[in-house]
Each structure stands twice: as structure tokens, then as C-alpha cells.
Design an enzyme around this catalytic site. Structure first.
Site, PDB file in Angstrom:
ATOM      1  N   SER A 240       0.542  -1.113   0.173  1.00  0.00           N
ATOM      2  CA  SER A 240       0.341  -0.219  -0.342  1.00  0.00           C
ATOM      3  C   SER A 240       0.799   1.086   0.190  1.00  0.00           C
ATOM      4  O   SER A 240       2.103   1.138  -0.242  1.00  0.00           O
ATOM      5  CB  SER A 240      -1.184   0.399   1.233  1.00  0.00           C
ATOM      6  OG  SER A 240      -0.224  -0.179   2.381  1.00  0.00           O
ATOM      7  N   LYS A 241       0.130   2.593   0.292  1.00  0.00           N
ATOM      8  CA  LYS A 241       1.096   3.627   0.412  1.00  0.00           C
ATOM      9  C   LYS A 241       1.921   3.966   1.018  1.00  0.00           C
ATOM     10  O   LYS A 241       2.758   4.359   0.837  1.00  0.00           O
ATOM     11  CB  LYS A 241       0.040   4.727  -0.065  1.00  0.00           C
ATOM     12  CG  LYS A 241      -0.584   4.947  -1.076  1.00  0.00           C
ATOM     13  CD  LYS A 241      -1.626   6.174  -1.278  1.00  0.00           C
ATOM     14  CE  LYS A 241      -1.906   6.651  -2.906  1.00  0.00           C
ATOM     15  NZ  LYS A 241      -3.008   7.219  -2.869  1.00  0.00           N
TER      16      LYS A 241
END
Length: 477
Positions: A240-241
Site C-alpha cells: 500500500s502507499k
């Protein structure tokens, strides 16, 4: 047979790092086999697909130097072709019109949930005659999937994988409004584009079974499938980010080199012995799907920075300087003079050996701008706020001023400063550190003697005099 691979992103966002690796693997496989690497933009989701996302994908591939063969194929523009194939399948008896209503499908789904089963369409229109069709109702078109036996995929990464056909229902190929489903569009496009190898994330493995049934129904050759494990974060969770799952453009803006990104992504899930770094030619020659790991790989930003540091050190001036000049000009808000460009060129080897990214190189290069960095770093400012530092600056300036312009070089500067330190009864460092702060605005830099030599006598002495005049602390960067 000409090998043809494709990268088929949906333009609903940036080109993320996982997609970039998929594109890289497809590109390498095609290049190794003298084949073609094609781009297909799967833009059938009209609400979420955007032109900026399309531009980001194309620009990202271009920056990574993953050149595509031919123009991009846009899936939405091929809707008539997809519908044509769906109707051809009906005519051949491999698909059928389905008039099940939304309410009927909801009832089927509710019944499945009540029994704790996965929803499957019950095939109620599979063998109905056309005469049973309700008047004025547009049907969906469903695949007449095999009800017995198995669908087998001999995957080039995962090995042989099978599914019982009883677990696969008659999926929709064409919706009642005439729009094709993803499963149909992908198969038709892969066939029409001549794709021989479908290399993609293993989250698509289940799709392969359904897509294989469409290929078989049409009598088309099945492409070879290679489903590569996804990338996880360093903690093992889905990337994910917060792990660094940013767009390729973000890594470019952070100062990473495309060659470093390619090398890092290549080693995420693939290896060749103990080799750590690969030239493009080596990567093409050695890449083999048989060496792709089946386990998910883990994204590590620290490792990426280390790989980029290696490529920064190995890069030639032609690779680094043009963009570095542009970055520095953007930082200072004006064009560089030829003198400043020459200083940065002369200082490049030492600067690049210390830089992890292009941003580090840009920051380091500011010491060669006329006047130096706009402000002193905190530690450098502190170095200059003592009487001993001011005395060292004066001794250094006197020694340097005695060097003739014709003799001005790193060796002469070092000799003069060593003599001055000895005359003052100082260790060289006590003399050199205030001078470094004055010349570079920092307490850490390439060799002081090299920096002074590149700056030249006029700029060097001007910076020392400026530092002598600054008796109070100045703002940090």
C-alpha cells in the site's frame, strides 16, 4: 512463432510500482525472444478511466525506457468487435441469450448465501428455446461453459493448476445493454493482438480458467500463462502507499534513476544466481520465467535507495548532468551561467559518489552556484560563531590569497592550508572546518581542497570574506 506480450493496465490511477514490474517482465521476455511488447489500455470503465491516468501510464513506461511496439490499443474502442464475437458464439452454440431478471438473480444470490455457498448462476436459460424469450426484453449473453471435467492451466510460474468445471458457472459475456464484460474483452483483444504469452499478477489466476474456456469455445490457440506473485510490503502485508506503493512519477520526482528502478523491480521475485546488478543487455539475455519465485516479494525502500546509490555512482555525465542542471535552475530560479555549469561538471565525480538520488545531487551541486547556498546549515552556522573560527578563516584567507592564479589547484591549496595550520599551531581540521562551512554552507562536503580549486580564487575568497562578516547565526535551510 513470434513472441508477443502485452501490458494491459486500467487507466483509473497512476502507474504503480507493481504494474511497472509487470510491464518490465513482459518487456524483458519479449525482448529476449526477439518478439513484440504491446500496450493495451483497458478503459472500458468509463466512469473511472481518465485521460490524466492514461498519460501517466504512457509517460511512466517511457521514463522507465520500456518502449512499446506499435500504438496503444484502447479496449473501449473495440466494443463492436467484442459484441461480434459474443454473437458468433451464440450462433455456434457456445453461448446463449439469458433473460434472467435482476430480481431473479438477487433471489439466486440470496439462496446461495442462505446455504453458505458461493453464488453461481443456475443456468435456467441455458437450454431454453428462443420461442421462450419474453417479448421486448434485451438479453445478456452467457457462455455455455462445460459442466463436467476440468479446466487446466499449465502456468509457466505456478505450474499446473486445475479447477473443476462444476465450480464455474455460465458467466456473462455481453451485458443486456450490449457492453462486453472484462472476461470477453480480454480474450478477444489478446487473440486479435496475437498475444502468445500473458504475464500478469497472480491475482488474475482465477480469471485464467474462465478466459481459457472462451478461447476453447472459439477454437483459438490458448496463450501461455505466467502468473507472477504480487509485491508485499516489508511487513508482509499487501503493498500500500504506506509501504511506498507510489506512482512511478513519484519515484522520478524523488530523484530515482530509471535504470535503478528497473534493476530493483527485476530482483523483486526473480533472480539469477548471486548477481545483484544487471545491465539492460544482461537482463534481456538472462531473464527467464522459470526463475520467477512463486512466493510474494517484499518492497523495501531502503534497499531501493541502496540500488539507486549504486546507479548514481556508475552513471556517466551525459546521464546525470542535463537533468541536474535543470533541477538546480528550478531551485535557484534562474539559468546557470557557463561558469557554474563547468564547476558542476568538474565537481560531478565527488558529488555523485555521495548522492543517493538526483535530489541529493542537486542539493550538493548548490555549492557551485555563485555565492553558494542561500543559507548556512545549522551546524555550519554554529561552526562560524566563535573567535577561533574567525581566526581560522583569516589565516585561511591569507594563505589562499598568496597562491597565484596560475598555481591554483587542489594540491597547492592543500599545501598552503597545511602550512597555515602549522603556523597557527592548529590541527588541519580546526582550520579546514570553518573554511568548509564558509565555502559550502555545510559541515560535510567533498574535499575542501577540491571544492576551492573548482570555485577558483575569486569565488573562494569572496565566500570566506562573506562568512567573516556574518557574526550572528543565520536561518537554516
Amino acid at each position: 512463432m513470434t513472441v508477443v506480450t502485452r501490458f494491459a493496465p486500467s487507466p483509473t490511477g497512476f502507474l504503480h510500482i507493481g504494474g511497472a514490474r509487470t510491464a518490465l517482465f513482459n518487456w524483458l521476455f519479449a525482448r529476449r525472444h526477439g518478439g513484440e511488447f504491446k500496450l493495451r489500455i483497458e478503459d472500458t470503465d468509463r466512469k473511472r478511466s481518465t485521460q490524466p491516468a492514461i498519460d501517466a501510464i504512457i509517460d511512466g513506461l517511457k521514463w522507465l525506457e520500456l518502449e512499446c511496439d506499435g500504438e496503444p490499443v484502447f479496449q473501449f474502442s473495440r466494443m463492436e468487435r467484442h459484441a461480434e464475437i459474443a454473437h458468433a458464439m451464440v450462433a455456434a452454440g457456445h453461448a446463449y441469450p439469458c433473460y434472467a431478471t435482476t430480481e431473479e438473480l438477487a433471489e439466486m444470490r440470496a439462496a446461495s448465501e442462505a446455504e453458505g455457498k458461493r453464488f453461481q448462476y443456475d443456468g435456467r436459460w441455458r437450454d431454453q428455446p428462443q420461442s421462450a424469450a419474453p417479448a421486448g426484453v434485451r438479453p445478456a449473453i452467457r457462455l455455455k461453459a462445460p459442466e463436467t471435467g476440468q479446466t487446466v492451466i499449465d502456468d509457466l510460474v505456478q505450474g499446473r493448476v486445475t479447477v473443476e468445471n462444476a465450480e464455474l458457472d455460465d458467466m456473462v459475456l455481453l451485458r443486456a445493454d450490449g457492453t462486453p464484460t472484462y472476461m470477453l474483452a480480454v480474450v478477444v483483444d489478446d487473440h486479435d493482438m496475437g498475444v502468445t504469452h500473458v504475464i500478469r499478477g497472480d491475482d488474475h489466476l482465477n480469471n485464467a480458467f474462465r478466459q481459457a474456456q472462451v478461447f476453447h469455445a472459439m477454437g483459438w490457440d490458448l496463450p501461455a500463462f505466467a502468473h507472477i506473485p504480487l509485491i508485499h510490503g516489508a511487513d508482509g502485508a499487501k503493498l500500500s502507499k504506506r509501504h511506498g506503493a507510489l506512482g512511478v512519477d513519484a519515484y522520478r520526482d524523488m530523484g530515482f534513476l530509471p535504470a535503478a528502478i528497473r534493476n530493483y523491480l527485476l530482483r523483486l521475485g526473480w533472480s539469477h544466481g548471486d548477481m545483484e546488478f544487471f545491465t539492460t543487455e544482461e537482463a534481456i539475455r538472462l531473464f527467464d520465467l522459470a526463475d520467477v519465485n512463486r512466493a510474494p516479494s517484499r518492497f523495501d525502500m531502503i534497499k531501493l535507495e541502496s540500488v539507486n546509490s549504486h546507479y548514481m555512482r556508475e552513471a556517466d555525465a551525459e546521464t546525470l548532468l542535463p537533468e541536474n542542471f535543470a533541477l538546480v535552475e528550478a531551485e535557484i530560479g534562474r539559468p546557470l551561467s557557463e561558469v557554474e555549469r563547468q564547476r558542476m561538471t568538474d565537481g560531478l565525480p565527488s558529488l555523485q559518489s555521495r548522492a543517493k538520488t538526483r535530489i541529493d545531487l542537486k542539493t550538493g551541486s548548490l555549492i557551485y552556484v555563485d555565492g553558494g547556498p542561500k543559507a548556512l546549515a545549522p551546524k555550519a552556522a554554529a561552526l562560524l560563531q566563535t573567535a577561533e573560527a574567525q581566526s581560522a578563516l583569516e589565516a585561511g584567507a591569507t594563505a589562499l590569497a598568496a597562491i597565484g592564479a596560475a598555481q591554483w589547484d587542489a594540491a597547492a591549496i592543500e599545501a598552503a592550508l597545511r602550512d597555515a595550520a602549522e603556523a597557527e599551531g592548529l590541527k588541519l581540521g580546526k582550520l579546514a572546518q570553518p573554511l568548509r562551512a564558509a565555502l559550502t554552507g555545510s559541515d560535510a562536503s567533498p574535499s575542501l581542497f577540491e571544492v576551492a580549486a573548482i570555485l577558483g580564487p575569486v569565488e573562494t575568497l569572496a565566500r570566506i570574506r562573506k562568512a567573516q562578516a556574518q557574526q550572528a547565526p543565520v536561518p537554516s535551510y
